[in-house]
Scaffold this motif. Structure first.
Motif, PDB file in Angstrom:
ATOM      1  N   ALA A 154       0.810  -1.213   0.000  1.00  0.00           N
ATOM      2  CA  ALA A 154       0.000   0.000   0.000  1.00  0.00           C
ATOM      3  C   ALA A 154       0.848   1.269   0.000  1.00  0.00           C
ATOM      4  O   ALA A 154       0.469   2.277  -0.608  1.00  0.00           O
ATOM      5  CB  ALA A 154      -0.932   0.005   1.207  1.00  0.00           C
ATOM      6  N   ARG A 155       2.008   1.247   0.673  1.00  0.00           N
ATOM      7  CA  ARG A 155       2.760   2.476   0.893  1.00  0.00           C
ATOM      8  C   ARG A 155       4.137   2.491   0.238  1.00  0.00           C
ATOM      9  O   ARG A 155       4.784   3.535   0.183  1.00  0.00           O
ATOM     10  CB  ARG A 155       2.913   2.715   2.402  1.00  0.00           C
ATOM     11  CG  ARG A 155       1.585   2.660   3.148  1.00  0.00           C
ATOM     12  CD  ARG A 155       1.713   3.207   4.548  1.00  0.00           C
ATOM     13  NE  ARG A 155       0.484   3.016   5.315  1.00  0.00           N
ATOM     14  CZ  ARG A 155       0.159   3.695   6.394  1.00  0.00           C
ATOM     15  NH1 ARG A 155       0.979   4.637   6.840  1.00  0.00           N
ATOM     16  NH2 ARG A 155      -0.967   3.454   7.050  1.00  0.00           N
ATOM     17  N   GLY A 156       4.609   1.332  -0.224  1.00  0.00           N
ATOM     18  CA  GLY A 156       5.934   1.282  -0.829  1.00  0.00           C
ATOM     19  C   GLY A 156       7.034   1.328   0.209  1.00  0.00           C
ATOM     20  O   GLY A 156       6.800   1.244   1.414  1.00  0.00           O
ATOM     21  N   GLY A 157       8.277   1.458  -0.249  1.00  0.00           N
ATOM     22  CA  GLY A 157       9.411   1.502   0.656  1.00  0.00           C
ATOM     23  C   GLY A 157       9.627   0.174   1.350  1.00  0.00           C
ATOM     24  O   GLY A 157       9.307  -0.895   0.817  1.00  0.00           O
ATOM     25  N   SER A 158      10.187   0.241   2.548  1.00  0.00           N
ATOM     26  CA  SER A 158      10.461  -0.945   3.341  1.00  0.00           C
ATOM     27  C   SER A 158       9.667  -0.896   4.634  1.00  0.00           C
ATOM     28  O   SER A 158       9.244   0.175   5.084  1.00  0.00           O
ATOM     29  CB  SER A 158      11.962  -1.049   3.640  1.00  0.00           C
ATOM     30  OG  SER A 158      12.711  -1.243   2.450  1.00  0.00           O
ATOM     31  N   VAL A 159       9.479  -2.058   5.250  1.00  0.00           N
ATOM     32  CA  VAL A 159       8.680  -2.168   6.471  1.00  0.00           C
ATOM     33  C   VAL A 159       9.452  -2.992   7.485  1.00  0.00           C
ATOM     34  O   VAL A 159      10.023  -4.042   7.148  1.00  0.00           O
ATOM     35  CB  VAL A 159       7.313  -2.830   6.190  1.00  0.00           C
ATOM     36  CG1 VAL A 159       6.446  -2.843   7.449  1.00  0.00           C
ATOM     37  CG2 VAL A 159       6.586  -2.122   5.056  1.00  0.00           C
ATOM     38  N   VAL A 160       9.479  -2.519   8.734  1.00  0.00           N
ATOM     39  CA  VAL A 160      10.124  -3.252   9.816  1.00  0.00           C
ATOM     40  C   VAL A 160       9.098  -3.561  10.895  1.00  0.00           C
ATOM     41  O   VAL A 160       8.120  -2.829  11.063  1.00  0.00           O
ATOM     42  CB  VAL A 160      11.307  -2.460  10.425  1.00  0.00           C
ATOM     43  CG1 VAL A 160      12.381  -2.224   9.375  1.00  0.00           C
ATOM     44  CG2 VAL A 160      10.843  -1.145  11.034  1.00  0.00           C
ATOM     45  N   ALA A 161       9.315  -4.651  11.611  1.00  0.00           N
ATOM     46  CA  ALA A 161       8.467  -4.988  12.754  1.00  0.00           C
ATOM     47  C   ALA A 161       9.063  -4.341  14.002  1.00  0.00           C
ATOM     48  O   ALA A 161      10.274  -4.433  14.245  1.00  0.00           O
ATOM     49  CB  ALA A 161       8.384  -6.495  12.930  1.00  0.00           C
ATOM     50  N   LEU A 162       8.210  -3.682  14.781  1.00  0.00           N
ATOM     51  CA  LEU A 162       8.634  -2.989  15.993  1.00  0.00           C
ATOM     52  C   LEU A 162       7.910  -3.567  17.202  1.00  0.00           C
ATOM     53  O   LEU A 162       6.778  -4.040  17.089  1.00  0.00           O
ATOM     54  CB  LEU A 162       8.336  -1.492  15.887  1.00  0.00           C
ATOM     55  CG  LEU A 162       8.950  -0.742  14.707  1.00  0.00           C
ATOM     56  CD1 LEU A 162       8.442   0.691  14.675  1.00  0.00           C
ATOM     57  CD2 LEU A 162      10.479  -0.765  14.796  1.00  0.00           C
ATOM     58  N   GLU A 241      19.534   4.786   6.046  1.00  0.00           N
ATOM     59  CA  GLU A 241      19.684   5.543   4.804  1.00  0.00           C
ATOM     60  C   GLU A 241      18.372   5.593   4.034  1.00  0.00           C
ATOM     61  O   GLU A 241      17.963   6.647   3.544  1.00  0.00           O
ATOM     62  CB  GLU A 241      20.776   4.908   3.940  1.00  0.00           C
ATOM     63  CG  GLU A 241      21.187   5.736   2.727  1.00  0.00           C
ATOM     64  CD  GLU A 241      20.226   5.607   1.535  1.00  0.00           C
ATOM     65  OE1 GLU A 241      20.228   6.499   0.674  1.00  0.00           O
ATOM     66  OE2 GLU A 241      19.461   4.597   1.490  1.00  0.00           O
ATOM     67  N   ARG A 242      17.667   4.456   3.965  1.00  0.00           N
ATOM     68  CA  ARG A 242      16.395   4.405   3.231  1.00  0.00           C
ATOM     69  C   ARG A 242      15.336   5.277   3.902  1.00  0.00           C
ATOM     70  O   ARG A 242      14.492   5.875   3.229  1.00  0.00           O
ATOM     71  CB  ARG A 242      15.884   2.969   3.147  1.00  0.00           C
ATOM     72  CG  ARG A 242      16.698   2.010   2.258  1.00  0.00           C
ATOM     73  CD  ARG A 242      16.481   2.290   0.772  1.00  0.00           C
ATOM     74  NE  ARG A 242      17.238   3.437   0.295  1.00  0.00           N
ATOM     75  CZ  ARG A 242      17.002   4.079  -0.827  1.00  0.00           C
ATOM     76  NH1 ARG A 242      16.008   3.716  -1.600  1.00  0.00           N
ATOM     77  NH2 ARG A 242      17.741   5.105  -1.191  1.00  0.00           N
ATOM     78  N   ALA A 243      15.372   5.360   5.221  1.00  0.00           N
ATOM     79  CA  ALA A 243      14.391   6.165   5.942  1.00  0.00           C
ATOM     80  C   ALA A 243      14.527   7.643   5.615  1.00  0.00           C
ATOM     81  O   ALA A 243      13.536   8.380   5.576  1.00  0.00           O
ATOM     82  CB  ALA A 243      14.522   5.939   7.442  1.00  0.00           C
ATOM     83  N   GLY A 244      15.753   8.097   5.389  1.00  0.00           N
ATOM     84  CA  GLY A 244      15.987   9.510   5.120  1.00  0.00           C
ATOM     85  C   GLY A 244      16.063   9.863   3.658  1.00  0.00           C
ATOM     86  O   GLY A 244      16.219  11.046   3.304  1.00  0.00           O
ATOM     87  N   ALA A 245      15.955   8.887   2.783  1.00  0.00           N
ATOM     88  CA  ALA A 245      16.110   9.115   1.347  1.00  0.00           C
ATOM     89  C   ALA A 245      14.780   9.502   0.704  1.00  0.00           C
ATOM     90  O   ALA A 245      13.706   9.415   1.312  1.00  0.00           O
ATOM     91  CB  ALA A 245      16.681   7.867   0.677  1.00  0.00           C
ATOM     92  N   THR A 246      14.857   9.930  -0.542  1.00  0.00           N
ATOM     93  CA  THR A 246      13.671  10.199  -1.351  1.00  0.00           C
ATOM     94  C   THR A 246      13.806   9.438  -2.663  1.00  0.00           C
ATOM     95  O   THR A 246      14.877   8.922  -2.990  1.00  0.00           O
ATOM     96  CB  THR A 246      13.519  11.707  -1.641  1.00  0.00           C
ATOM     97  OG1 THR A 246      14.706  12.177  -2.308  1.00  0.00           O
ATOM     98  CG2 THR A 246      13.320  12.493  -0.353  1.00  0.00           C
ATOM     99  N   GLY A 247      12.737   9.386  -3.400  1.00  0.00           N
ATOM    100  CA  GLY A 247      12.795   8.704  -4.689  1.00  0.00           C
ATOM    101  C   GLY A 247      12.278   7.286  -4.599  1.00  0.00           C
ATOM    102  O   GLY A 247      11.753   6.831  -3.576  1.00  0.00           O
ATOM    103  N   GLU A 248      12.463   6.555  -5.682  1.00  0.00           N
ATOM    104  CA  GLU A 248      11.921   5.202  -5.795  1.00  0.00           C
ATOM    105  C   GLU A 248      12.507   4.272  -4.736  1.00  0.00           C
ATOM    106  O   GLU A 248      13.723   4.204  -4.545  1.00  0.00           O
ATOM    107  CB  GLU A 248      12.215   4.635  -7.189  1.00  0.00           C
ATOM    108  CG  GLU A 248      11.550   3.294  -7.443  1.00  0.00           C
ATOM    109  CD  GLU A 248      11.747   2.809  -8.868  1.00  0.00           C
ATOM    110  OE1 GLU A 248      11.317   1.689  -9.169  1.00  0.00           O
ATOM    111  OE2 GLU A 248      12.329   3.569  -9.666  1.00  0.00           O
TER     112      GLU A 248
END
Length: 305
Positions: A154-162, A241-248
Motif C-alpha cells: 500500500a505504501r511502498g518503501g520498506s517495512v520493519v516490525a517494531l 539511509e532508506r528512511a531519510g532518502a527520497t525517490g523510488e
C-alpha cells in the motif's frame, strides 16, 4: 495464504555460529534446536509459507548441512514409517519437505546481517522481499508478516516490525525513531534507526524485531555500505539511509507488534518459549499445563522439589 501478494520471496539468514548455546551447537545448527517438537527453523518457514512467501533462500555457513537435510526427503525413514503403519509420524516427517524447496547460499564470511541479506540478491532480483530471522518465532495466529506485506504494497518503501521493550533492554536491539504515534493499525512512519543504543541515546523504546519486508533498493545501499557496529555490515544502517532518502524505493514504515513473540536466541528465553508453546500444543498442551500448575504448587510448598 495470500497468493496474490507481490512479495513472493524470502531471505532467511542462518549462518550464525550459535555460540550462546554451546556446547549444544558444537555439532548441531542452532536453528535445528527443537522448540517443543519441531526445530526452530521450521516455525519460521511455516510462517513464510502461510503468508504466501514460499520462495525461500537460506543464507548459510559451514556445518549447516542439517538444515538442508531437514527440508529434503528422507525416503528410508518414510518407508520405515509406512511399513509400521505410523501415519501420524509419517505426516510430521513429510510436512517439512512439502513446504517448498528452500534454496541455500553460503555467506562465506561472517560479515553481519546486512551482508547476509546482500548474499540473497541473486535469488531475490529486483522485487520486494521478506527477511525472517530464526531467533524470533511469531505466533501462528498473529499475521504479522501478512500485515507487513500489506503495508509495503500500500505504501511502498520498506517495512520493519517494531515492539515496545523496557528501557533497560533497548541496548539489545536496533531502535527506531518515529514521526508521530502509530495509527489504529499500529503503523508508523520511521524516520531513523540506531543499532543497540545506550538507553540515554535511544530515540524510543520501539525495538526492531526479526521481521522485515524490504524494497530491492536496499541492495544498492548494502553494497556500498561501510562496516558499522562490530565492524559488520549492519542492515539497520542501510534502513537508516532508506528512511531519510527520497525517490523510488525510499521510506521506511514500522508495524508495532503486540502479539505473541517467542525469543529462541537466548537460553532463558528459549526455555520460556518451550513452555509457552508447549502449553498451546494441540496434542498434549492441556496435560502439560496441568502438570505445570501442579509443579508450581509443589514448589510453593517445597522449594527443593
Amino acid at each position: 495464504m495470500n497468493s496474490r501478494s507481490t512479495v513472493r520471496k524470502a531471505v532467511i539468514p542462518v549462518a550464525g555460529l550459535g555460540t550462546r548455546f554451546l556446547p549444544a551447537t558444537k555439532a548441531i545448527p542452532k536453528e535445528m534446536l527443537p522448540v517443543v517438537d519441531k526445530p526452530a527453523i521450521q516455525y519460521v518457514v511455516e510462517e513464510a509459507v502461510r503468508a504466501g512467501v514460499g520462495n525461500i533462500v537460506m543464507i548459510t555457513g559451514r556445518n549447516k548441512g542439517a538444515l538442508e537435510d531437514h527440508f529434503d526427503r528422507h525416503w528410508e525413514l518414510e518407508k520405515a514409517l509406512e511399513k509400521k503403519g505410523d501415519d501420524l509420524r509419517l505426516r510430521r516427517v513429510q510436512k517439512s519437505n512439502e513446504m517448498g524447496a528452500p534454496h541455500f547460499v553460503r555467506q562465506g564470511e561472517p560479515k553481519g546481517l546486512g551482508h547476509a541479506v546482500l548474499c540473497g540478491r541473486p535469488h531475490v532480483g529486483d522485487e520486494p522481499f521478506a527477511v525472517l530471522l530464526g531467533d524470533d518465532l511469531i505466533g501462528a495466529d498473529d499475521r504479522l508478516l501478512e500485515q507487513m506485506i500489506e503495508v509495503q504494497e500500500a505504501r511502498g518503501g520498506s517495512v520493519v516490525a517494531l515492539m515496545e521493550v523496557p528501557e533497560d533492554q533497548v541496548h539489545l536491539y536496533g531502535c527506531a525513531a518515529i514521526d508521530g504515534a502509530p495509527d489504529e493499525n499500529g503503523v508508523v512512519k520511521v524516520t531513523g534507526m540506531v543499532e543497540k543504543p545506550a538507553p540515554e541515546d535511544a530515540p524510543s523504546n520501539l525495538a526492531i524485531i526479526g521481521r522485515y519486508v524490504l524494497d530491492p533498493s536496499i541492495f544498492a545501499v548494502l553494497e556500498d555500505l561501510p562496516p558499522g557496529r562490530g565492524n559488520e555490515i549492519q542492515l539497520t544502517d542501510a534502513l537508516e539511509e532508506r528512511a531519510g532518502a527520497t525517490g523510488e524505493g525510499a521510506g521506511v514504515w514500522g508495524v508495532v507488534f503486540r502479539g505473541n513473540r517467542y525469543d529462541t536466541g537466548d537460553r532463558l528465553d528459549y526455555l520460556k518459549a518451550n513452555v509457552r508453546l508447549g502449553r498451546r500444543h494441540g496434542e498434549f498442551g492441556a496435560d502439560f499445563e496441568a502438570w505445570l500448575r501442579e509443579y508450581v504448587k509443589d514448589l510453593d510448598e517445597n522449594p527443593r522439589s
